[in-house]
Scaffold this active site. Structure first.
Site, PDB file in Angstrom:
ATOM      1  N   TYR A 119       0.839  -1.204   0.000  1.00 25.02           N
ATOM      2  CA  TYR A 119       0.000   0.000   0.000  1.00 25.02           C
ATOM      3  C   TYR A 119       0.873   1.253   0.000  1.00 25.02           C
ATOM      4  O   TYR A 119       0.658   2.189  -0.795  1.00 25.02           O
ATOM      5  CB  TYR A 119      -0.921  -0.021   1.216  1.00 25.02           C
ATOM      6  CG  TYR A 119      -1.671   1.262   1.466  1.00 25.02           C
ATOM      7  CD1 TYR A 119      -2.856   1.537   0.788  1.00 25.02           C
ATOM      8  CD2 TYR A 119      -1.222   2.188   2.399  1.00 25.02           C
ATOM      9  CE1 TYR A 119      -3.560   2.709   1.021  1.00 25.02           C
ATOM     10  CE2 TYR A 119      -1.915   3.365   2.647  1.00 25.02           C
ATOM     11  CZ  TYR A 119      -3.077   3.622   1.953  1.00 25.02           C
ATOM     12  OH  TYR A 119      -3.772   4.791   2.189  1.00 25.02           O
ATOM     13  N   LYS A 152       1.113   4.116  -2.907  1.00 22.73           N
ATOM     14  CA  LYS A 152       0.852   5.534  -2.679  1.00 22.73           C
ATOM     15  C   LYS A 152       2.058   6.393  -3.071  1.00 22.73           C
ATOM     16  O   LYS A 152       1.898   7.516  -3.561  1.00 22.73           O
ATOM     17  CB  LYS A 152       0.479   5.768  -1.216  1.00 22.73           C
ATOM     18  CG  LYS A 152      -0.900   5.234  -0.835  1.00 22.73           C
ATOM     19  CD  LYS A 152      -2.001   5.863  -1.676  1.00 22.73           C
ATOM     20  CE  LYS A 152      -3.397   5.472  -1.185  1.00 22.73           C
ATOM     21  NZ  LYS A 152      -4.474   6.064  -2.013  1.00 22.73           N
TER      22      LYS A 152
END
Length: 261
Positions: free
Chosen positions: A149, A153
């Site tokens: 994740y 990002k």
């Protein structure tokens, strides 16, 4: 040019805009007078004042149909907020490659697909458009337990700066690096009020963000007030995370440190 936060003539698409931070973003744009369309992977009751479409942002074909539907209904698309994302906790050594594929697909490739479809419309509009990517402080600091994740990002922030150059001057691209935010799932995630309070004590502003505060930043970036802002990464984290050594250190008072001037 009149500068205001009045977005009454704008059509806005907010992915994942019916819960959590996305709900706060949707409400902020509605308060600014915008026409708002939300989307998610399932059919849900629309946020009052908005309309909702079903779309899995990881599916480029579905995304193209989503954007085409918004334009068919409203004649244009002025703002895209790439908010859909997230990941469950999983140590990288234990997670499968399929798990990592899904996390990166949702948090990086999905926003890219949505941005491509929106850009194709915005480039043909005299007024262009604005794309706001909802990123995370996980993009710039370690993200143990959600490594894929955090990496995705970081990719979103990089994508923002690249597309700000590729798609200028018609389309402005910006991202918001969001810190801890109080949503309907926060108490369960952090162990109730006591856990939340302990975490909030580490934040310089003394509390987690409210979803609508992230929404206000998104509205600003989409408005004429930010007409010369593109390729920016805006931190919305309440002052950031103090270095951990500050809580561990016990400095001794010295004459030099305590002397009054």
């Amino acid at each position: 040019m009149a500068l205001s936060m009045d977005l009454s003539a704008r059509v806005v698409l907010v992915t994942g805009g019916t819960q959590g931070i996305g709900l706060g973003i949707t409400r902020a744009f509605l308060e600014a007078g915008a026409t708002v369309v939300t989307c998610s992977r399932s059919a849900v009751t629309p946020v009052p004042g908005s309309t909702h479409r079903v779309c899995d942002v990881r599916d480029p074909v579905a995304v193209e149909a989503l954007v085409a539907g918004v334009v068919a209904d409203h004649g244009r698309l002025d703002v895209l907020v790439n908010n859909a994302g997230g990941a469950p906790y999983a140590l990288a050594a234990d997670a499968s490659s399929r798990f990592h594929d899904k996390v990166v697909g949702l948090n990086l490739l999905g926003p890219l697909a949505c941005a491509q479809a929106a850009n194709a419309v915005m480039q043909q509009q005299e007024t262009g458009g604005s794309i706001v990517n909802i990123s995370s402080i996980s993009a710039t600091r370690p993200s143990p337990g959600t490594a894929a994740y955090g990496a995705a990002k970081a990719g979103v922030d990089s994508l923002t700066t690249s597309l700000a150059i590729e798609w200028a001057p018609r389309v402005r691209m910006n991202s918001i690096d969001v810190g801890l935010c109080r949503t309907e799932n926060t108490d369960d995630h952090y162990g109730g009020d006591a856990g939340v309070a302990a975490i909030e004590a580490t934040i310089p502003l003394g509390r987690m963000a409210r979803p609508e505060e992230v929404g206000h930043v998104a509205v600003f970036l989409a408005s004429d007030l930010a007409s010369y802002v593109s390729g920016a990464r805006v931190a919305c984290h309440g002052g950031g995370e103090p270095p951990i050594f500050l809580s561990a250190a016990t400095p001794a008072a010295t004459p030099a440190a305590t002397k009054e001037s």
